[in-house]
Design a protein around this motif. Structure first.
Motif, PDB file in Angstrom:
ATOM      1  N   VAL A 138       0.882  -1.195  -0.217  1.00 16.56           N
ATOM      2  CA  VAL A 138      -0.074  -0.090   0.100  1.00 16.56           C
ATOM      3  C   VAL A 138       0.833   1.181   0.056  1.00 16.56           C
ATOM      4  CG1 VAL A 138      -1.494   1.417   1.355  1.00 16.56           C
ATOM      5  CG2 VAL A 138      -1.878  -1.084   1.136  1.00 16.56           C
ATOM      6  N   VAL A 139       2.140   1.202   0.938  1.00 18.02           N
ATOM      7  CA  VAL A 139       2.587   2.546   0.837  1.00 18.02           C
ATOM      8  C   VAL A 139       3.571   2.568  -0.423  1.00 18.02           C
ATOM      9  CG1 VAL A 139       4.758   3.376   2.012  1.00 18.02           C
ATOM     10  CG2 VAL A 139       3.140   2.386   3.295  1.00 18.02           C
ATOM     11  N   ALA A 140       4.093   1.665  -0.822  1.00 20.89           N
ATOM     12  CA  ALA A 140       4.846   1.607  -2.076  1.00 20.89           C
ATOM     13  C   ALA A 140       3.957   2.041  -3.165  1.00 20.89           C
ATOM     14  CB  ALA A 140       5.530   0.292  -2.256  1.00 20.89           C
ATOM     15  N   GLY A 141       2.748   1.691  -3.358  1.00 19.58           N
ATOM     16  CA  GLY A 141       1.834   1.991  -4.271  1.00 19.58           C
ATOM     17  C   GLY A 141       1.487   3.449  -4.304  1.00 19.58           C
ATOM     18  N   LEU A 142       1.023   3.875  -2.948  1.00 19.83           N
ATOM     19  CA  LEU A 142       0.888   5.405  -2.900  1.00 19.83           C
ATOM     20  C   LEU A 142       1.845   6.229  -3.188  1.00 19.83           C
ATOM     21  CD1 LEU A 142      -0.789   5.755   0.658  1.00 19.83           C
ATOM     22  CD2 LEU A 142      -1.896   6.473  -1.508  1.00 19.83           C
ATOM     23  N   ILE A 143       3.231   5.958  -2.869  1.00 21.45           N
ATOM     24  CA  ILE A 143       4.373   6.792  -3.172  1.00 21.45           C
ATOM     25  C   ILE A 143       4.815   6.842  -4.675  1.00 21.45           C
ATOM     26  CG2 ILE A 143       6.764   7.333  -3.081  1.00 21.45           C
ATOM     27  CD1 ILE A 143       5.011   7.843  -0.505  1.00 21.45           C
ATOM     28  N   ALA A 144       4.582   5.694  -5.377  1.00 28.93           N
ATOM     29  CA  ALA A 144       4.732   5.610  -6.754  1.00 28.93           C
ATOM     30  C   ALA A 144       3.565   6.361  -7.291  1.00 28.93           C
ATOM     31  CB  ALA A 144       4.727   4.001  -7.136  1.00 28.93           C
ATOM     32  N   TRP A 145       2.207   6.205  -7.127  1.00 28.65           N
ATOM     33  CA  TRP A 145       1.323   6.798  -7.616  1.00 28.65           C
ATOM     34  C   TRP A 145       1.342   8.355  -7.798  1.00 28.65           C
ATOM     35  CZ3 TRP A 145      -3.661   8.538  -4.873  1.00 28.65           C
ATOM     36  CH2 TRP A 145      -4.368   9.428  -5.542  1.00 28.65           C
ATOM     37  N   ARG A 146       1.972   8.922  -6.557  1.00 30.27           N
ATOM     38  CA  ARG A 146       2.048  10.514  -6.399  1.00 30.27           C
ATOM     39  C   ARG A 146       3.469  10.669  -6.578  1.00 30.27           C
ATOM     40  NH1 ARG A 146      -1.974  12.498  -7.878  1.00 30.27           N
ATOM     41  NH2 ARG A 146      -1.282  14.337  -6.788  1.00 30.27           N
TER      42      ARG A 146
END
Length: 265
Positions: A138-146
């Motif tokens: 979840v954290v990696a996805g959030l950071i990659a997305w933004r």
């Protein structure tokens, strides 16, 4: 052969999961000089642990809710007459103190306080492992997305507004990511050392990186390496696993700092 049946394998995977979640987020913590912010959110998680035990909830859920609430409260109060370091200091230590006092009232529950303060990575279960890696995803996805928007907002708020990016929204993304990281890291390094795993690998990666992306990747490698080496050292030396992992990360920071200062040629 059941690879996850070995407690050292589970512990290693747990440490790597936390390191990979903390690395990109830790880079932003270093760039934005939010070290105390991470510390405050982590300390608040102790209150979440106490509430979870009192109401029979999941430790992850309780820590996540309280850590997120703390982070949102700090965001809301910033700039309202208090210096940031003063506000964070008051809230961090108050939340930790209230959490420890609340835990002392739970007479019907057997509590290993040291496990929550400094982690108990060797007792990680399959369920804990699933939660840790799910949170890391979840954290990696959030950071990659933004990523691009977060970098722009970190660089300059005016530039972010000019680019159509709301810095407060990006701060909220970091707040969510920080709360999730704190919640998944409690089992591994405990509330007192979570901030160390956020900050130290990122700080160690800084002298080696030529770009923000490289810094996040190198920080992840240093964090994961610290987890692997730290667990092995703790097993050999019979030392606490969580603090030993942080010590390995600190040695990596010392090494990269000396390398940066070494004369070339």
């Amino acid at each position: 052969m059941d690879l996850l049946g070995d407690f050292m394998t589970r512990a290693t995977l747990a440490g790597m999961g936390v390191a990979l979640a903390a690395a990109p987020l830790g880079s932003f913590v270093v760039w934005r000089r939010m070290a105390y912010f991470g510390d405050a959110t982590a300390h608040a998680a102790m209150l979440g642990v106490a509430l979870s035990l009192a109401f029979g909830m999941s430790i992850f859920a309780g820590a996540l809710v309280v850590a997120f609430t703390m982070a949102l409260t700090v965001n809301a109060l910033t700039g309202r007459g208090y210096a940031m370091d003063t506000l964070l200091g008051v809230m961090a230590h108050s939340a930790l103190a209230f959490g420890l006092v609340a835990v002392s009232f739970l007479s019907g529950v057997r509590i290993d306080l040291m496990a929550y303060l400094f982690g108990d990575i060797l007792a990680v279960s399959r369920l804990d492992l699933a939660v840790i890696w799910g949170g890391a995803a979840v954290v990696a996805g959030l950071i990659a997305w933004r990523w691009s928007a977060l970098l722009t907002a970190t660089l300059n708020a005016d530039l972010a507004y000019a680019s159509g990016i709301d810095p407060r929204r990006e701060q909220l993304v970091l707040t969510v990511a920080l709360a999730v990281t704190v919640a998944v890291a409690i089992k591994v390094v405990g509330v007192l050392l979570i901030a160390a795993m956020l900050i130290i690998p990122a700080a160690a990666a800084r002298p080696l990186a030529r770009s923000p992306e490289a810094m996040a990747v190198i920080a992840g490698a240093i964090g994961a390496g610290s987890a692997i080496v730290g667990l092995r050292a703790a097993f050999v030396l019979d030392t606490p696993a969580g603090p030993t992992i942080v010590c390995c990360a600190a040695l990596a920071f010392a090494g990269t700092s000396l390398w940066r200062r070494a004369p070339l040629g």
